[in-house]
Design an enzyme around this catalytic site. Structure first.
Site, PDB file in Angstrom:
ATOM      1  N   GLY A  85      23.048  24.414  16.292  1.00  0.00           N
ATOM      2  CA  GLY A  85      24.414  24.472  16.823  1.00  0.00           C
ATOM      3  C   GLY A  85      24.580  25.194  18.148  1.00  0.00           C
ATOM      4  N   ASP A 153      19.700  16.523  22.289  1.00  0.00           N
ATOM      5  CA  ASP A 153      18.546  17.423  22.418  1.00  0.00           C
ATOM      6  C   ASP A 153      17.573  17.073  21.291  1.00  0.00           C
ATOM      7  OD1 ASP A 153      17.089  19.634  23.314  1.00  0.00           O
ATOM      8  OD2 ASP A 153      18.194  21.060  22.056  1.00  0.00           O
ATOM      9  N   LYS A 193      17.171  14.666  26.198  1.00  0.00           N
ATOM     10  CA  LYS A 193      15.847  15.265  26.424  1.00  0.00           C
ATOM     11  C   LYS A 193      14.774  14.179  26.420  1.00  0.00           C
ATOM     12  CE  LYS A 193      14.097  17.978  23.087  1.00  0.00           C
ATOM     13  NZ  LYS A 193      14.186  19.254  22.370  1.00  0.00           N
TER      14      LYS A 193
END
Ligand SMILES: C[S@@+](CC[C@H](N)C(=O)[O-])C[C@H]1O[C@@H](n2cnc3c(N)ncnc32)[C@H](O)[C@@H]1O
Length: 240
Positions: A85, A153, A193
């Site tokens: 988070g 991510d 990413k």
């Protein structure tokens, strides 16, 4: 009680500079000892702890957004692979998800992960595989429309084989890009990413067709010995 994240100062400087050495213990693998030593000596890990962020990854999205400015008040954000988070925590004040900045638009943040995630004030979090059939429509329903930002991510589980891992993360990233094409509104931003290493050319080509600007950025907080970098695609041309 953990301090409230401030979302400011992304430099990581001015931190304690005492190197902690970890002794190899019986039963602990050398790679685990190295990981532990790196964690204990990583200024971003220490800073994340001091500032109440759930992980050092928080600094990556701060640095990416400091440069490209997509987490603006009122933005509707989808964070793919949001556990534990850290990125959500950074997004909350920036998009004004709690409405604390009076006179500014209030943003919406939706986090998705395969794992259960502890709640973050100002975010709606769902346990979901974004690759599930209909996940894009479900997200739009939860959001009440399209998104301004889709960020990821996500990391595929490591096989230990560099090239296999690279191909896995590129295909995950490609799937995230197709998800973004379904969910983003015109003008939107996609951040993901990727691992540098050759196979990302096709992805870049695809993103250049769909967005007006595509950049690659390695934030200072990304470890220099990691081949990770982030692709930031802005100005979604919309669904045709
Ligand atoms: C590196 S972590 C993200 C860290 C996060 N940005 C933060 O700041 O806390 C990557 C996450 O991606 C999630 N993930 C991987 N594949 C996924 C999928 N298909 N659907 C949803 N989440 C996924 C993993 O469960 C993991 O929690």
């Amino acid at each position: 009680m953990a301090k409230k994240p401030t979302g400011k100062n992304t430099s990581g400087r001015g931190l304690r500079d005492l190197t902690v050495k970890v002794k190899t213990a019986r039963g602990r693998r050398l790679s685990s000892t190295r990981w532990l030593q790196r964690q204990l000596n990583d200024p971003y890990v220490q800073r994340a702890k001091a500032e109440g962020y759930r992980g050092r990854a928080a600094f990556k999205i701060m640095e990416i957004d400091d440069k490209y400015r997509f987490l603006v008040p009122g933005a509707r954000v989808v964070d793919l692979g949001c556990a534990p988070g850290g990125w959500l925590q950074v997004a909350v004040p920036r998009v004004n998800a709690l409405g604390e900045k009076s006179g500014k638009k209030v943003g919406t943040i939706l986090g998705i992960d395969l794992q259960e995630v502890e709640s973050v004030a100002g975010c709606d979090i769902y346990q979901l595989d974004f690759m599930d059939e209909g996940a894009d429509d479900q997200v739009k329903e939860w959001l009440g429309g399209g998104a301004d930002v889709v960020m990821s991510d996500m990391a595929a589980s490591s096989s230990g084989h560099k090239q296999t891992d690279h191909l896995r993360i590129i295909s995950l990233c490609e799937a995230a890009a197709y998800f973004a094409f379904d969910v983003l509104d015109e003008g939107g931003t996609f951040v993901a990413k990727v691992l540098a290493g050759g196979a990302e050319g096709e992805l870049q080509k695809l993103l250049k067709q769909k967005f007006t600007k595509v950049a690659n950025f390695k934030p200072p907080s990304s470890r220099s010995d990691s081949s990770e970098k982030f692709v930031v695609a802005q100005g979604f041309r919309g669904r045709t």
